[in-house]
Design an enzyme around this catalytic site. Sequence first.
Site, PDB file in Angstrom:
ATOM      1  N   LYS A  28      44.767  20.231  57.034  1.00  0.00           N
ATOM      2  CA  LYS A  28      44.215  21.452  56.440  1.00  0.00           C
ATOM      3  C   LYS A  28      45.289  22.248  55.696  1.00  0.00           C
ATOM      4  O   LYS A  28      45.103  22.621  54.542  1.00  0.00           O
ATOM      5  CB  LYS A  28      43.613  22.351  57.526  1.00  0.00           C
ATOM      6  N   GLU A  79      49.875  32.477  61.747  1.00  0.00           N
ATOM      7  CA  GLU A  79      50.786  31.441  61.256  1.00  0.00           C
ATOM      8  C   GLU A  79      52.074  31.422  62.077  1.00  0.00           C
ATOM      9  O   GLU A  79      52.470  32.419  62.684  1.00  0.00           O
ATOM     10  CB  GLU A  79      51.127  31.699  59.791  1.00  0.00           C
ATOM     11  N   ARG A  80      52.756  30.270  62.029  1.00  0.00           N
ATOM     12  CA  ARG A  80      54.083  30.182  62.631  1.00  0.00           C
ATOM     13  C   ARG A  80      55.098  30.816  61.673  1.00  0.00           C
ATOM     14  O   ARG A  80      54.925  30.763  60.458  1.00  0.00           O
ATOM     15  CB  ARG A  80      54.449  28.724  62.893  1.00  0.00           C
TER      16      ARG A  80
END
Length: 477
Positions: A172, A198-199
Amino acid sequence: MDQELDQIAKPDVPASTGRIAAVRGAVLDVVFEQPPLPPIEDALHVAREDGATIVAEVQAHLDEHHVRAIAIEPTAGLRRGDAVIAAGGPITVPVGEEVLGRLLGVTGNVADGGAPFPGDTPRWPIHRRPPPLSAQAGATDLFMTGIKAIDLLTPLAQGGKAAMFGGAGVGKTVLVMELIHAMVTGYRGISVFAGVGERSREGHELLLDMRESGVIDRTVLVYGQMNEPPGARWRVPLSALTIAEYFRDEAHRNVLLLMDNVFRFVQAGAEVSGLLGRLPSRVGYQPTLASEVAALEERIASVGDAAVTAIQAVYVPADDFTDPAVTTIAAHADSLVVLSRNMAAEGMYPAIDPIASSSVLLDPLVVGDEHAEIATAVRSAIERYKELQDVISLLGVEELGAEDRRTVTRARRLQLFLTQPFTVTSAFTGSEGRSVELSDTIAGCKAILDGACDEWNERSLYMIGTLDEAREKEAAA
């Protein structure tokens, strides 16, 4: 008229002051001795001893004097009795030309180490009404991506909503990153990227990629990261959408809104709901799931001559496409791009499932007769091949009838032709990325369906751009 009312700042009202009655993680109970209580979804500001200000959002009125709020920032260092000031309106974010090329947090705070925004930078509230239906324009113009499987089978709409569904590890984020790369090189509008849960590594990589490619000046990055409280992850899509709406409504510019990952938005909402003590609904999700997703999705629209086009990545927990979060988000999307774990395991990248994916734009009146016919024929051939796979695995392809053998041969070649190398993965694969015009995709699929490639080696069609490239590989073999 509703839009105009939303843009008018609230009149100056004396800020009411309260104090913290209880702190339970991200949940703050605040007591206000003097009425009125701040309305639900209004911002509260809490000053810490070190001078920092923590922002919270009112979520419930407990009684005549107490409200319950969710902190958008970490609450470490807060104590009972600390002063709380009601902002007199919702959380606001900076908008306008000044935010272009910047990395922001959920409250509009600068997160890229750069200079703070000027004091006269306009700010808009993150809670806004969607444009009235009478003001919205229909989304029928195609939004070309250069990705064969998307442009042919699930065309995207300018001013529409596309959702990319897939479990963990099926591609993705890579697909969204490739779309960003394709759009910023061939698309002259504004891009707003919302990183939801998010990281930190992914945020830094995206910022560096944008700077290296020279497109950061037309892009705004808004992040609510994994290590932040659920309130930040819950509100960051609204902050990004507000910035996109400013460029649409005030600057009359087309905006590309990319969100990765919308499931994290739902997940953060479920965490907030649990912290507030609400009883969970189906599969443990919040009872307000449908209204929260609608409040976000219904604001994505074309108004007049400008459009907000949304491309959203959606994590599918345990590959369960019947999950309530997945089905709720899918109900709002115009184009559904479904990523298949089986195709990813076979090395078919992008791993787009041609059968499960769909688009409301795949209509002869929108895309034309030839495009619709070729897309239907491709889908039918691949579907027939999938139906015959059990027979093939048991008895072999030689036991099929002549018509089915021909269908299987062409379906396999179509699947391979719809793969293509991506620019964002070129450092790992050693293959230069390809962007393919829709006319070349249609011509290639038509040739395969007509039998022009029946005698070719299948590997000639794997990870290429146009059919001419496959023809060169076949001739060199």
